[in-house]
Enzyme design. Structure first.
Site, short mmCIF file in Angstrom:
data_model
loop_
_atom_site.label_atom_id
_atom_site.label_comp_id
_atom_site.label_asym_id
_atom_site.label_seq_id
_atom_site.Cartn_x
_atom_site.Cartn_y
_atom_site.Cartn_z
N LYS A 1 0.83 -1.22 0.00
CA LYS A 1 0.00 0.00 0.00
C LYS A 1 0.86 1.27 0.00
O LYS A 1 0.59 2.20 -0.74
CB LYS A 1 -0.93 0.04 1.23
CG LYS A 1 -1.89 -1.12 1.33
CD LYS A 1 -2.83 -0.97 2.51
CE LYS A 1 -2.17 -0.95 3.87
NZ LYS A 1 -1.55 -2.23 4.27
N ARG B 1 -9.31 0.43 9.20
CA ARG B 1 -8.85 -0.94 9.43
C ARG B 1 -9.87 -1.78 10.17
O ARG B 1 -9.64 -2.95 10.41
CB ARG B 1 -7.57 -0.89 10.26
CG ARG B 1 -6.32 -1.24 9.43
CD ARG B 1 -5.19 -1.14 10.35
NE ARG B 1 -3.98 -1.80 10.12
CZ ARG B 1 -2.89 -1.20 9.65
NH1 ARG B 1 -2.92 0.01 9.19
NH2 ARG B 1 -1.76 -1.85 9.64
N ARG C 1 11.83 -3.33 11.99
CA ARG C 1 10.87 -2.69 12.88
C ARG C 1 10.45 -3.66 13.97
O ARG C 1 10.40 -4.86 13.75
CB ARG C 1 9.61 -2.27 12.09
CG ARG C 1 9.71 -0.90 11.48
CD ARG C 1 8.62 -0.57 10.50
NE ARG C 1 7.29 -1.07 10.81
CZ ARG C 1 6.23 -0.91 10.00
NH1 ARG C 1 6.37 -0.25 8.87
NH2 ARG C 1 5.05 -1.39 10.32
N ARG D 1 12.20 -7.16 5.51
CA ARG D 1 12.19 -5.71 5.28
C ARG D 1 13.06 -5.00 6.33
O ARG D 1 13.06 -5.36 7.50
CB ARG D 1 10.74 -5.19 5.38
CG ARG D 1 10.61 -3.70 5.06
CD ARG D 1 9.27 -3.38 4.50
NE ARG D 1 8.25 -3.19 5.52
CZ ARG D 1 7.01 -2.78 5.23
NH1 ARG D 1 6.65 -2.54 4.00
NH2 ARG D 1 6.14 -2.63 6.18
N ARG E 1 -0.15 -9.80 13.17
CA ARG E 1 -0.73 -8.70 12.37
C ARG E 1 -1.57 -9.25 11.22
O ARG E 1 -2.63 -8.71 10.90
CB ARG E 1 0.39 -7.79 11.81
CG ARG E 1 0.96 -6.84 12.86
CD ARG E 1 2.26 -6.23 12.39
NE ARG E 1 2.10 -5.25 11.33
CZ ARG E 1 3.08 -4.84 10.53
NH1 ARG E 1 4.30 -5.35 10.66
NH2 ARG E 1 2.86 -3.94 9.61
P1 AMP Z 1 1.12 0.01 9.35
O1 AMP Z 1 2.42 0.70 9.14
O2 AMP Z 1 0.00 0.59 8.55
O3 AMP Z 1 1.22 -1.49 9.18
O4 AMP Z 1 0.71 0.27 10.87
C1 AMP Z 1 1.57 -0.13 11.94
C2 AMP Z 1 0.74 -0.32 13.21
O5 AMP Z 1 0.08 0.93 13.55
C3 AMP Z 1 -0.39 -1.33 13.10
O6 AMP Z 1 0.04 -2.66 13.31
C4 AMP Z 1 -1.32 -0.85 14.22
O7 AMP Z 1 -0.81 -1.17 15.49
C5 AMP Z 1 -1.22 0.67 14.08
N1 AMP Z 1 -2.23 1.22 13.14
C6 AMP Z 1 -2.01 1.84 11.96
N2 AMP Z 1 -3.16 2.22 11.37
C7 AMP Z 1 -4.14 1.82 12.20
C8 AMP Z 1 -5.56 1.89 12.16
N3 AMP Z 1 -6.20 2.47 11.12
N4 AMP Z 1 -6.26 1.36 13.19
C9 AMP Z 1 -5.65 0.79 14.24
N5 AMP Z 1 -4.31 0.67 14.35
C10 AMP Z 1 -3.55 1.17 13.35
#
Ligand code: AMP
Length: 215
Positions: free
Chosen positions: A13, A88, A162, A127, A173
């Site tokens: 994404k 999400r 990370r 990554r 996740r």
């Molecule tokens: P991402 O980089 O988008 O994978 O987000 C990293 C982490 O941030 C996720 O595993 C969640 O813990 C948190 N996070 C990001 N976006 C959301 C969302 N829309 N709702 C809830 N948690 C989020």
């Protein structure tokens, strides 16, 4: 363009969003990036979010909606936006629908990027991300390694795994995605907004989105 990019963590994404921003100046809005910035800056939001994030759990909907209600009303969103990692959950999607109606904004499309789980798992485990917040270059130990191991080519800062990209956190996740986020596909299908694009290459996904939007 005003798009939601839907897809599991590691589906691409962020990469697709960055490529699309170059087309018409739309801004990428990544809730993950906003939250990681808050964790680094040790703000109240960051302190609250950090534990959830490191475990691979979702941050509570109320925190996310607080961020997004504010963010979507900033001036740079007027030229279009690409929502990367938001919504999400079904409650987030429902609140977003209400918020967009209130702001008089109509979405063009919800692009659902569909990548097999084994490809995603491998991609995320390998990554590496530059930890300099102004750089954040992404590498991959297999397909795109740094020239010097662990050091960002672009800025010389450490390029690290990370905390939420260990095998355990990634598995969690992906399970969370299947349980909480995958149902958004039928939510947006009912609204006639969903376009599912099967593809592991970001160029293929970008071209499919351009074609559907007629640009
Ligand atoms: P991402 O980089 O988008 O994978 O987000 C990293 C982490 O941030 C996720 O595993 C969640 O813990 C948190 N996070 C990001 N976006 C959301 C969302 N829309 N709702 C809830 N948690 C989020």
């Amino acid at each position: 363009m005003k798009l939601i990019l839907l897809g599991a963590p590691g589906a691409g994404k962020g990469t697709v969003a960055k490529l699309l921003t170059k087309l018409d100046g739309s801004v990428q809005i990544s809730t993950g990036d906003i939250l990681r910035g808050a964790v680094r800056a040790k703000t109240d939001l960051g302190k609250e979010a950090e534990g959830y994030m490191n475990r691979g759990d979702l941050v509570p909907d109320s925190l996310i909606m607080g961020i997004m209600e504010h963010r979507l009303q900033e001036d740079d969103c007027k030229g279009g936006f690409l929502l990367d990692g938001f919504p999400r959950t079904i409650p987030q999607a429902e609140e977003l629908t209400q918020l967009l109606t209130k702001l008089g904004i109509k979405l063009d499309m919800v692009a659902n990027i569909d990548v097999p789980r084994d490809v995603i798992f491998d991609r995320l485990c390998t990554r590496r991300t530059c930890e300099n917040p102004d750089c954040q270059a992404i590498y991959n130990t297999k397909s795109n390694p740094t020239k010097v191991e662990g050091i960002c080519d672009a800025c010389g800062s450490p390029a690290v795994q990370r905390a939420d990209e260990t095998e355990e956190a990634i598995g969690h996740r992906l399970d969370t995605y299947n349980e909480k986020t995958a149902p958004l596909a039928s939510f947006y299908e009912k609204q006639g907004l969903l376009e599912t694009i099967v593809g592991t290459s970001s160029d293929i996904v970008v071209n499919a989105i351009k074609k559907k939007l007629g640009i």
